[in-house]
Motif scaffolding. Structure first.
Motif, short mmCIF file in Angstrom:
data_model
loop_
_atom_site.label_atom_id
_atom_site.label_comp_id
_atom_site.label_asym_id
_atom_site.label_seq_id
_atom_site.Cartn_x
_atom_site.Cartn_y
_atom_site.Cartn_z
N UNK A 304 0.64 -1.20 0.02
CA UNK A 304 0.15 -0.14 0.18
C UNK A 304 0.90 1.25 -0.01
N UNK A 305 1.89 1.23 0.67
CA UNK A 305 2.87 2.54 0.77
C UNK A 305 3.60 2.58 -0.61
N UNK A 306 3.81 1.38 -1.00
CA UNK A 306 4.54 1.64 -2.53
C UNK A 306 3.59 2.33 -3.43
N UNK A 307 2.43 1.63 -3.56
CA UNK A 307 1.59 2.30 -4.44
C UNK A 307 1.10 3.68 -4.09
N UNK A 308 1.24 4.23 -2.91
CA UNK A 308 0.70 5.45 -2.46
C UNK A 308 2.15 6.43 -2.81
N UNK A 309 3.13 5.88 -2.66
CA UNK A 309 4.51 6.65 -3.10
C UNK A 309 4.62 6.94 -4.65
N UNK A 310 3.94 6.15 -5.42
CA UNK A 310 4.31 6.37 -6.78
C UNK A 310 3.55 7.89 -7.16
N UNK A 311 2.92 8.44 -6.44
CA UNK A 311 2.21 9.53 -6.65
C UNK A 311 3.40 10.75 -6.57
N UNK A 312 4.41 10.30 -5.96
CA UNK A 312 5.40 11.51 -5.42
C UNK A 312 6.19 11.55 -6.94
N UNK A 313 6.10 10.87 -7.89
CA UNK A 313 6.72 11.04 -8.97
C UNK A 313 6.23 12.21 -10.03
N UNK A 314 6.90 12.95 -10.81
CA UNK A 314 6.85 13.81 -11.39
C UNK A 314 5.50 13.36 -12.52
N UNK A 315 4.55 14.19 -12.71
CA UNK A 315 3.32 13.95 -13.53
C UNK A 315 2.53 12.99 -13.08
N UNK A 316 2.70 12.22 -11.89
CA UNK A 316 1.93 11.09 -11.45
C UNK A 316 0.52 11.54 -11.34
N UNK A 317 0.20 12.81 -10.58
CA UNK A 317 -1.03 13.35 -10.22
C UNK A 317 -1.82 13.68 -11.56
N UNK A 318 -1.34 13.97 -12.56
CA UNK A 318 -1.70 14.36 -14.16
C UNK A 318 -2.26 12.89 -14.81
N UNK A 319 -1.56 11.82 -14.50
CA UNK A 319 -2.20 10.54 -15.01
C UNK A 319 -3.56 10.16 -14.38
N UNK A 320 -3.86 10.81 -13.36
CA UNK A 320 -4.98 10.53 -12.63
C UNK A 320 -6.19 11.47 -13.14
N UNK A 321 -6.12 12.25 -13.75
CA UNK A 321 -7.03 13.63 -14.26
C UNK A 321 -7.53 13.03 -15.66
N UNK A 322 -8.78 12.95 -15.87
CA UNK A 322 -9.10 12.65 -17.11
C UNK A 322 -10.48 13.74 -17.16
N UNK A 323 -10.14 14.70 -17.88
CA UNK A 323 -10.97 15.96 -17.78
C UNK A 323 -12.46 15.69 -18.51
N UNK A 324 -13.38 16.16 -18.07
CA UNK A 324 -14.73 16.00 -18.64
C UNK A 324 -15.05 17.43 -19.47
N UNK A 325 -15.39 17.30 -20.84
CA UNK A 325 -15.89 18.22 -21.63
C UNK A 325 -17.18 17.86 -22.22
N UNK A 326 -17.96 18.82 -21.88
CA UNK A 326 -18.14 20.04 -21.31
C UNK A 326 -18.24 19.58 -19.77
N UNK A 327 -17.60 20.89 -18.96
CA UNK A 327 -17.61 20.30 -17.53
C UNK A 327 -18.98 20.72 -16.85
N UNK A 328 -20.01 20.22 -17.25
CA UNK A 328 -21.59 20.55 -16.75
C UNK A 328 -21.60 19.95 -15.23
N UNK A 329 -21.11 18.85 -15.32
CA UNK A 329 -21.46 17.93 -13.97
C UNK A 329 -20.16 17.74 -13.12
N UNK A 330 -19.29 18.11 -13.55
CA UNK A 330 -17.91 17.94 -12.88
C UNK A 330 -16.65 18.08 -13.94
N UNK A 331 -15.42 18.40 -13.30
CA UNK A 331 -14.40 18.56 -14.01
C UNK A 331 -13.54 17.39 -14.43
N UNK A 332 -13.75 16.31 -13.81
CA UNK A 332 -13.02 14.97 -14.20
C UNK A 332 -13.91 13.78 -14.30
#
Length: 559
Positions: A304-332
């Protein structure tokens, strides 16, 4: 070996409350096996044995056989005993090598009367702490079965994953709801799976007629192997879990919502594992559901800690964002988060998990709490993590769901209603007092550091506040904090119902700090280590801490 109850056994076990003795209530549990269950005797015997081991109390297993049965007396003769008319039990009941007492009663063609059932249970309850009644369910179910269910504290309906059993289960549950004072919520379906057998969509069928599957017994041997093959470790673990529920020993872990602060759950889990503290059931909301699902699937604290610390890597957070267009009900959409979870657990269903899991979400249309207990785990967690205003709500089978933290940020009630008597709650959401303390401490430090003071001012009133949806002071941030204030109060109310509450020393209410999981994991570890002796005392005690109470009405559930 024979057994003659002592005077103390007849009086019943005693515990002391504020200096006054209080008798523990007797437990009558029905073990009802639907047609086609091939290892009913093995399950009943293992359950009785485990109950003896867990509670060190007197246990009797009574088998009701549709044909003529025999019971044993002290001198070894075998007179016929029947559950028809007035029941006269022998003065002594056979005690097995496994530690429990056993008795077989036959059922004649004429059905048992309510008076005979009442007489039997009354006599047994005076002599034994736990009374297990093993019986088979006919099709259609015999009327006397419901008299037995009515007089039971708890009842398990064991069935195999076959479509004809769903119909039979439906008949039993309909009548139990009609006749039992509590609507039959104490009657719980338990699915028995053979080695390697998959649940497929059987849990969905059960949901429609009886509510969610309560638990599973996996690794059940077939009829030929039931008496010869040694039970698998998985089989013994699942049966032991049922015994722990009956004996009031079941330990549950409630994991709160809290977004990035939920990484603290990982630290708590690590301390529990390192000290050999067993947790039987997990329930979580939002981030608590995400961490709980990984752990229930089999990821240990280190993984669990290994999986959590993967988010410390550059651009890791961006990989978890899938934008919603149009953002009428939410942004991702949240599908990227779901895919990340599926990298570890795949398409696992709740029946595949190593320990039972409950995932909380909110029904957006009815505003009710929904407890996911079946189906695909990643789908349920996706719904539970759909933060309103940020994530697009998740639609399943025509119903729309959003973040579980909105309706139940700390699901202690869910565990209590499952029959869990010892609950450890982990609340990562700081109280208003803690938040204020954190703000005042930061301001005090800023007074002695002008550079830090300028940074604090920019953080409080950022120059791009109008352009950023998530900046402090923005419309969305105001809405989220307003919702958060209600969650804090709901979580505090849930804390009062837990046996032990762990509060990591978190003073910051920001929820997007996913880049620093190590900080929160360390805080979780500190909280668990600080209360380690209390945790050990809670899980190791023999007496029941909370008497199990039946819910006034069933929870809203979905598979």
């Amino acid at each position: 070996m024979n057994f003659e109850p002592s005077a103390r056994d007849n009086e019943g076990p005693i515990r002391f409350t504020e200096g006054r003795p209080e008798r523990l209530p007797r437990q009558v549990v029905t073990l009802a096996f639907l047609a086609g269950q091939t290892c009913d005797s093995l399950i009943a015997e293992r359950l009785a044995r485990s109950l003896c081991d867990e509670t060190e109390a007197s246990v009797v297993l009574v088998r009701l056989e549709p044909q003529e049965g025999q019971g044993r007396t002290y001198d070894g003769s075998r007179p016929e005993l029947f559950l028809n008319g007035e029941v006269h039990l022998p003065s002594e009941v056979l005690k097995t090598d496994a530690g429990f007492h056993a008795l077989t009663l036959g059922l004649r063609s004429e059905p048992p009367t309510p008076a005979s059932i009442a007489s039997l249970l009354s006599q047994l309850s005076r002599r034994f702490r736990y009374v297990l009644i093993q019986t088979q369910v006919d099709e259609p179910p015999a009327p006397w079965l419901f008299e037995l269910l009515l007089r039971s504290n708890l009842a398990y309906l064991f069935l195999k994953p076959a479509s004809q059993n769903v119909y039979q289960l439906d008949l039993v549950m309909r009548e139990a709801r009609a006749q039992c004072r509590n609507g039959g919520v104490h009657v719980k379906p338990v699915v028995c799976l053979a080695e390697g057998e998959q649940i497929d969509g059987f849990d969905s069928l059960i949901q429609h007629v009886a509510g969610p599957v309560h638990m599973y017994v996996r690794g059940c041997p077939g009829m030929d192997a039931a008496k010869e093959a040694a039970p698998t470790a998985l089989f013994q673990t699942d049966v032991r879990r049922l015994a722990r529920e009956i004996g009031g020993c079941l330990v549950g872990l409630a994991l709160s919502s809290g977004a990035a602060k939920g990484f603290a759950h990982v630290g708590v889990i690590q301390v529990l594992e390192e000290n050999g503290i067993e947790v039987d059931v997990v329930a979580g909301s939002s981030m608590g559901a995400y961490v709980g699902s990984l752990w229930a699937h089999g990821c240990d604290g280190r993984e669990l800690e290994r999986l959590s610390r993967e988010l410390e890597k550059p651009r890791a957070i961006l990989s978890m964002i899938d934008p919603a267009f149009p953002s009428r009900r939410g942004f991702i959409h949240g599908f990227a988060v779901k895919r990340r979870l599926m990298r570890s657990i795949g398409h696992a269903r709740f029946a595949d998990l190593k320990r039972p899991l409950r995932v909380i979400a909110a029904n957006l249309a009815t505003l009710e709490r929904v407890v996911f207990a079946g189906g695909e785990v990643a789908t349920a967690v996706h719904a539970s993590c759909a933060v309103p205003g940020i994530c697009v709500p998740v639609t399943l089978d025509g119903e729309t769901y959003t973040d579980g933290g909105i309706v139940d940020p700390l699901p202690v009630d869910v565990l209590r209603e499952m029959g869990v008597s010892r609950i450890i709650a982990v609340n990562v959401n700081p109280t208003p007092e803690r938040i204020r303390h954190g703000i005042e401490a930061e301001l005090e430090l800023a007074r002695h550091d002008r550079t830090k003071g300028r940074r604090l001012l920019r953080k409080t009133l950022p120059p791009n506040a109008q352009a950023s949806y998530f900046a402090r002071g923005s419309l969305l941030e105001v809405l989220l904090r307003s919702v958060h204030s209600g969650q804090i109060r709901m979580a505090e109310a849930s804390c009062l119902k837990a046996d032990l509450v762990l509060r990591p020393d978190i003073y910051d209410d920001r929820w997007l700090d996913f880049r620093h999981p190590g900080k929160f994991i360390a805080l979780g570890r500190e909280a668990a280590e600080r209360h380690l002796e209390e945790i050990k005392s809670l899980v190791s005690r023999k007496e029941v801490g909370h008497e199990s109470e039946l819910a006034p009405e069933p929870l809203a559930t979905i598979v």
